[in-house]
Every structure is written in structure tokens, then in C-alpha cells.
Design a protein around this motif. Structure first.
Motif, PDB file in Angstrom:
ATOM      1  N   VAL A  66       0.851  -1.036   0.223  1.00  0.00           N
ATOM      2  CA  VAL A  66      -0.145  -0.054   0.022  1.00  0.00           C
ATOM      3  C   VAL A  66       0.996   1.313   0.010  1.00  0.00           C
ATOM      4  N   LEU A  67       1.935   1.294   0.784  1.00  0.00           N
ATOM      5  CA  LEU A  67       2.920   2.457   1.086  1.00  0.00           C
ATOM      6  C   LEU A  67       3.484   2.672  -0.464  1.00  0.00           C
ATOM      7  N   ILE A  68       4.226   1.445  -1.037  1.00  0.00           N
ATOM      8  CA  ILE A  68       4.985   1.573  -2.301  1.00  0.00           C
ATOM      9  C   ILE A  68       3.750   2.120  -3.185  1.00  0.00           C
ATOM     10  N   ALA A  69       2.681   1.525  -3.344  1.00  0.00           N
ATOM     11  CA  ALA A  69       1.683   2.132  -4.436  1.00  0.00           C
ATOM     12  C   ALA A  69       1.325   3.422  -4.157  1.00  0.00           C
ATOM     13  N   ALA A  70       1.067   3.819  -2.982  1.00  0.00           N
ATOM     14  CA  ALA A  70       0.928   5.292  -2.807  1.00  0.00           C
ATOM     15  C   ALA A  70       1.818   6.112  -3.228  1.00  0.00           C
ATOM     16  N   ALA A  71       3.400   5.741  -2.910  1.00  0.00           N
ATOM     17  CA  ALA A  71       4.443   6.474  -3.394  1.00  0.00           C
ATOM     18  C   ALA A  71       4.624   6.459  -4.770  1.00  0.00           C
ATOM     19  N   ARG A  72       4.374   5.512  -5.683  1.00  0.00           N
ATOM     20  CA  ARG A  72       4.380   5.896  -6.876  1.00  0.00           C
ATOM     21  C   ARG A  72       3.188   6.539  -7.553  1.00  0.00           C
ATOM     22  N   ARG A  73       2.289   6.682  -7.055  1.00  0.00           N
ATOM     23  CA  ARG A  73       1.160   7.461  -7.660  1.00  0.00           C
ATOM     24  C   ARG A  73       1.415   8.949  -7.284  1.00  0.00           C
ATOM     25  N   ALA A  74       1.970   9.118  -6.093  1.00  0.00           N
ATOM     26  CA  ALA A  74       2.346  10.833  -5.899  1.00  0.00           C
ATOM     27  C   ALA A  74       3.410  10.969  -6.794  1.00  0.00           C
ATOM     28  N   ARG A  75       4.658  10.052  -6.937  1.00  0.00           N
ATOM     29  CA  ARG A  75       5.764  10.528  -8.079  1.00  0.00           C
ATOM     30  C   ARG A  75       5.150  10.773  -9.373  1.00  0.00           C
ATOM     31  N   GLU A  76       4.086  10.022  -9.851  1.00  0.00           N
ATOM     32  CA  GLU A  76       3.535  10.477 -11.040  1.00  0.00           C
ATOM     33  C   GLU A  76       3.221  11.883 -11.196  1.00  0.00           C
ATOM     34  N   ASP A  77       2.757  12.376 -10.167  1.00  0.00           N
ATOM     35  CA  ASP A  77       2.150  13.874 -10.017  1.00  0.00           C
ATOM     36  C   ASP A  77       3.307  14.642  -9.206  1.00  0.00           C
ATOM     37  N   ASP A  78       4.512  14.378  -9.488  1.00  0.00           N
ATOM     38  CA  ASP A  78       5.478  15.111  -9.112  1.00  0.00           C
ATOM     39  C   ASP A  78       5.621  15.328  -7.422  1.00  0.00           C
ATOM     40  N   GLY A  79       5.005  14.397  -6.851  1.00  0.00           N
ATOM     41  CA  GLY A  79       5.254  14.518  -5.367  1.00  0.00           C
ATOM     42  C   GLY A  79       5.873  13.589  -4.610  1.00  0.00           C
ATOM     43  N   ALA A  80       5.679  12.985  -3.441  1.00  0.00           N
ATOM     44  CA  ALA A  80       6.453  12.065  -2.620  1.00  0.00           C
ATOM     45  C   ALA A  80       5.497  11.610  -1.650  1.00  0.00           C
ATOM     46  N   ILE A  81       5.997  10.460  -1.066  1.00  0.00           N
ATOM     47  CA  ILE A  81       5.434   9.868   0.273  1.00  0.00           C
ATOM     48  C   ILE A  81       6.710   9.770   1.202  1.00  0.00           C
ATOM     49  N   ARG A  82       6.289  10.159   2.341  1.00  0.00           N
ATOM     50  CA  ARG A  82       7.543   9.989   3.227  1.00  0.00           C
ATOM     51  C   ARG A  82       7.331   9.302   4.770  1.00  0.00           C
ATOM     52  N   LEU A  83       7.751   8.581   5.351  1.00  0.00           N
ATOM     53  CA  LEU A  83       7.768   7.908   6.660  1.00  0.00           C
ATOM     54  C   LEU A  83       8.251   8.540   7.611  1.00  0.00           C
ATOM     55  N   ALA A  84       7.329   9.042   8.733  1.00  0.00           N
ATOM     56  CA  ALA A  84       8.153   9.464   9.888  1.00  0.00           C
ATOM     57  C   ALA A  84       7.697   8.735  11.224  1.00  0.00           C
ATOM     58  N   CYS A  85       8.707   8.766  12.102  1.00  0.00           N
ATOM     59  CA  CYS A  85       8.562   8.126  13.480  1.00  0.00           C
ATOM     60  C   CYS A  85       8.386   6.358  13.279  1.00  0.00           C
ATOM     61  N   VAL A  86       9.236   5.884  12.497  1.00  0.00           N
ATOM     62  CA  VAL A  86       9.119   4.583  12.332  1.00  0.00           C
ATOM     63  C   VAL A  86       9.933   3.838  13.322  1.00  0.00           C
ATOM     64  N   GLY A  87       9.129   2.890  14.023  1.00  0.00           N
ATOM     65  CA  GLY A  87       9.507   2.113  14.948  1.00  0.00           C
ATOM     66  C   GLY A  87      10.675   1.174  14.470  1.00  0.00           C
ATOM     67  N   PRO A  88      11.136   0.590  15.464  1.00  0.00           N
ATOM     68  CA  PRO A  88      12.195  -0.275  15.189  1.00  0.00           C
ATOM     69  C   PRO A  88      12.000  -1.679  14.274  1.00  0.00           C
TER      70      PRO A  88
END
Length: 107
Positions: free
Chosen positions: A59-81
Motif C-alpha cells: 500500500v505504501l509503495i503504491a501510494a509513493a508511485r502514484r504521488a511520484r507520477e504527480d511530481d510528489g512524494a510519500i515520506r514515512l516519519a516516526c518509524v519504530g524499530p
């Protein structure tokens, strides 16, 4: 749709609970709707997500790809170990950047 805060032009989406086969569809619909509404710069706050499985990563990868198609990005914050281990072991770290906190992800 729920309003999410914006920080320096990034839409911050806090998730909670496991991101797995049971919850992935709901998260996919949320991220699809955000990107469709023009939010192509999205920070996903994973502070309250203790576990991510392969479906959740998809899901996260697919969202990142869609965002990139529109010159955007998905970033992940506060990622636990545990989640960070899954991201790195799966090779997803090459596609999704992780940040120690929301402020760093929005910079």
C-alpha cells in the motif's frame, strides 16, 4: 474526508494500529483519496504503528508511485524499530525514505 494537518506544504497523515492485510484496504482508500484531491506531498506518521506486513508495504509503495507520477512524494516519519527492520529487509527503503520525526520529514 477527514482533514489532516499541513506542515510546510506536506499533508501529515497519522496512522495507528497494525498495517496489515486487515487494514491495508482502508489505508489504500485513504491515500488514494488524498492523492486524488491533490495531496501529492504526504508524510505518513507511523509512531502508533507497531507492525507492517507485506500487504501494508504494498500500500505504501503504491501510494509513493502514484504521488511520484504527480511530481510528489510519500515520506514515512516516526518509524519504530520493528517496522524499520521490515522496510530495510524488504528493500523498500530504496523507494520510501524514513525520518525520525514529522518535523524532519516535512523539512
Amino acid at each position: 474526508m477527514k482533514d489532516f494537518p499541513e506542515v510546510d506544504g506536506w499533508t501529515v497523515v497519522p496512522l495507528s494500529g497494525d498495517l496489515d492485510d486487515y487494514t491495508a484496504q482502508e489505508v489504500r482508500l485513504l491515500l488514494d483519496a488524498l492523492v486524488a484531491d491533490g495531496a501529492t506531498r504526504v508524510v505518513i506518521d507511523l509512531a502508533s504503528v507497531p507492525f507492517v506486513d507485506s500487504t501494508g508495504l504494498g500500500v505504501l509503495i503504491a501510494a509513493a508511485r502514484r504521488a511520484r507520477e504527480d511530481d510528489g512524494a510519500i515520506r514515512l516519519a516516526c518509524v519504530g524499530p520493528r517496522v524499520q527492520d521490515v522496510i530495510e529487509l524488504s528493500g523498500v527503503s530504496a523507494l520510501l525514505r524514513t525520518y525520525p520525526d514529522v518535523a524532519a520529514a516535512c523539512a
